[in-house]
Design a protein around this motif. Structure first.
Motif, mmCIF file in Angstrom:
data_model
loop_
_atom_site.group_PDB
_atom_site.id
_atom_site.type_symbol
_atom_site.label_atom_id
_atom_site.label_comp_id
_atom_site.label_asym_id
_atom_site.label_seq_id
_atom_site.Cartn_x
_atom_site.Cartn_y
_atom_site.Cartn_z
ATOM 1 N N ARG A 202 72.502 -13.121 62.568
ATOM 2 C CA ARG A 202 71.752 -13.215 63.817
ATOM 3 C C ARG A 202 70.486 -14.059 63.666
ATOM 4 N NH1 ARG A 202 73.479 -8.587 67.249
ATOM 5 N NH2 ARG A 202 71.587 -8.764 68.488
ATOM 6 N N VAL A 203 69.892 -14.069 62.472
ATOM 7 C CA VAL A 203 68.715 -14.917 62.271
ATOM 8 C C VAL A 203 69.080 -16.374 62.523
ATOM 9 C CG1 VAL A 203 67.114 -15.823 60.551
ATOM 10 C CG2 VAL A 203 67.513 -13.376 60.693
ATOM 11 N N GLN A 204 70.184 -16.818 61.937
ATOM 12 C CA GLN A 204 70.618 -18.192 62.162
ATOM 13 C C GLN A 204 70.969 -18.427 63.623
ATOM 14 O OE1 GLN A 204 73.708 -19.340 59.404
ATOM 15 N NE2 GLN A 204 72.214 -19.696 57.781
ATOM 16 N N ALA A 205 71.479 -17.396 64.303
ATOM 17 C CA ALA A 205 71.801 -17.533 65.726
ATOM 18 C C ALA A 205 70.536 -17.749 66.550
ATOM 19 C CB ALA A 205 72.546 -16.290 66.217
ATOM 20 N N VAL A 206 69.462 -17.036 66.215
ATOM 21 C CA VAL A 206 68.188 -17.223 66.911
ATOM 22 C C VAL A 206 67.682 -18.650 66.719
ATOM 23 C CG1 VAL A 206 65.751 -16.543 66.962
ATOM 24 C CG2 VAL A 206 67.521 -14.792 66.779
ATOM 25 N N VAL A 207 67.707 -19.115 65.476
ATOM 26 C CA VAL A 207 67.250 -20.475 65.186
ATOM 27 C C VAL A 207 68.092 -21.496 65.941
ATOM 28 C CG1 VAL A 207 66.953 -22.199 63.374
ATOM 29 C CG2 VAL A 207 66.341 -19.821 62.933
ATOM 30 N N TYR A 208 69.403 -21.293 65.926
ATOM 31 C CA TYR A 208 70.310 -22.211 66.622
ATOM 32 C C TYR A 208 69.974 -22.286 68.111
ATOM 33 C CZ TYR A 208 74.707 -24.250 68.322
ATOM 34 O OH TYR A 208 75.647 -25.056 68.930
ATOM 35 N N ALA A 209 69.790 -21.126 68.725
ATOM 36 C CA ALA A 209 69.523 -21.077 70.168
ATOM 37 C C ALA A 209 68.264 -21.848 70.536
ATOM 38 C CB ALA A 209 69.427 -19.630 70.637
ATOM 39 N N TYR A 210 67.208 -21.689 69.730
ATOM 40 C CA TYR A 210 65.962 -22.382 70.036
ATOM 41 C C TYR A 210 66.049 -23.869 69.727
ATOM 42 C CZ TYR A 210 63.427 -18.181 71.297
ATOM 43 O OH TYR A 210 62.999 -17.053 71.952
ATOM 44 N N ARG A 211 66.725 -24.208 68.657
ATOM 45 C CA ARG A 211 66.874 -25.634 68.319
ATOM 46 C C ARG A 211 67.692 -26.389 69.370
ATOM 47 N NH1 ARG A 211 67.717 -25.450 61.740
ATOM 48 N NH2 ARG A 211 65.503 -25.496 61.216
ATOM 49 N N ARG A 212 68.638 -25.694 69.968
ATOM 50 C CA ARG A 212 69.476 -26.313 71.004
ATOM 51 C C ARG A 212 68.851 -26.224 72.379
ATOM 52 N NH1 ARG A 212 74.506 -28.469 69.755
ATOM 53 N NH2 ARG A 212 74.612 -28.661 67.493
ATOM 54 N N GLY A 213 67.674 -25.638 72.461
ATOM 55 C CA GLY A 213 66.997 -25.552 73.755
ATOM 56 C C GLY A 213 67.663 -24.606 74.719
ATOM 57 N N LEU A 214 68.356 -23.581 74.194
ATOM 58 C CA LEU A 214 69.073 -22.653 75.059
ATOM 59 C C LEU A 214 68.207 -21.534 75.594
ATOM 60 C CD1 LEU A 214 72.334 -22.269 72.919
ATOM 61 C CD2 LEU A 214 71.935 -23.791 74.865
ATOM 62 N N VAL A 215 66.998 -21.404 75.040
ATOM 63 C CA VAL A 215 66.073 -20.356 75.467
ATOM 64 C C VAL A 215 64.795 -20.994 75.955
ATOM 65 C CG1 VAL A 215 64.860 -18.253 74.782
ATOM 66 C CG2 VAL A 215 67.046 -18.839 73.720
ATOM 67 N N ALA A 216 64.327 -20.563 77.108
ATOM 68 C CA ALA A 216 63.118 -21.157 77.679
ATOM 69 C C ALA A 216 61.887 -20.715 76.926
ATOM 70 C CB ALA A 216 63.012 -20.750 79.146
#
Length: 216
Positions: A202-216
């Motif tokens: 899940r840590v990598q999932a959080v990083v992925y989401a922010y790097r891809r701009g999926l979270v405001a």
């Protein structure tokens, strides 16, 4: 059995951790070491399920040792649970950036250590309750500052929704309540997301989401 390598430069703490771990029916100590270089060598030789890693150690510190064992560039990453005396945001940030799957403070109760080892071994991420929400916010700010990574995200609309909720720091139970679905369904979505994106936890999932701009 979950095999654990304990790495800490203080013999008393090392022995204490090992005693607590070995007393559990589903855990065993694969080895002990006292510095970062030994941690890397022993982990590669013994192939434990989880490495319990101190931060401040001689030779190379626990952050660099974690990077060498669990970083994105490692062919066969090993799961690392960083345990330290210091509740400092920079340590937490650097540990997660290096590839750690979890972070705990040494003054946490023994039950938290055992829970952390089991959680990380199961492929989930773990952060000490004292730092979880605050850390995600600060870490997200740094990731955003680096700019989004372009490219398509190979997830369904529902999987994207779950990924965004993971990135905000919600647990599986909280995601289930938010989306009005079962806890088991959430676990299935999380597993599917990690598999599709080639992520470890899940840590990598959080990083992925922010790097891809999926979270405001």
């Amino acid at each position: 059995m979950i095999r654990v390598l304990v790495c800490d430069d203080q013999a008393l703490i090392r022995t204490g951790f090992a005693t607590i771990i070995d007393a559990q029916p589903d855990l065993e100590v694969a080895g002990e070491c006292a510095d970062g270089l030994a941690a890397v060598a022993d982990a590669r030789r013994l192939e434990p399920d989880v490495v319990v890693m101190d931060v401040r150690m001689p030779g190379i510190d626990g952050i660099e040792a974690t990077r060498r064992l669990a970083g994105a560039e490692v062919d066969r990453p090993i799961k690392v649970l960083v345990v330290t005396t210091f509740n400092i945001d920079e340590y937490v940030y650097r540990a997660l950036r290096a590839g750690a799957s979890g972070f705990l403070l040494k003054d946490a109760p023994p039950a938290h250590l055992l829970h952390g080892i089991r959680t990380v071994a199961a492929g989930a991420a773990l952060l000490a309750p004292e730092v979880t929400r605050q850390l995600i916010g600060r870490y997200a700010t740094r990731i955003r500052a680096a700019g989004p990574v372009p490219g398509a995200v190979p997830l369904t609309a529902r999987e994207l929704e779950v990924l965004r909720l993971i990135a905000t720091g919600l647990s599986n139970a909280e995601i289930a309540a938010t989306l009005a679905i079962s806890h088991e369904t959430v676990k299935t979505y999380v597993s599917r997301i990690l598999t599709k994106l080639g992520l470890r936890d899940r840590v990598q999932a959080v990083v992925y989401a922010y790097r891809r701009g999926l979270v405001a």
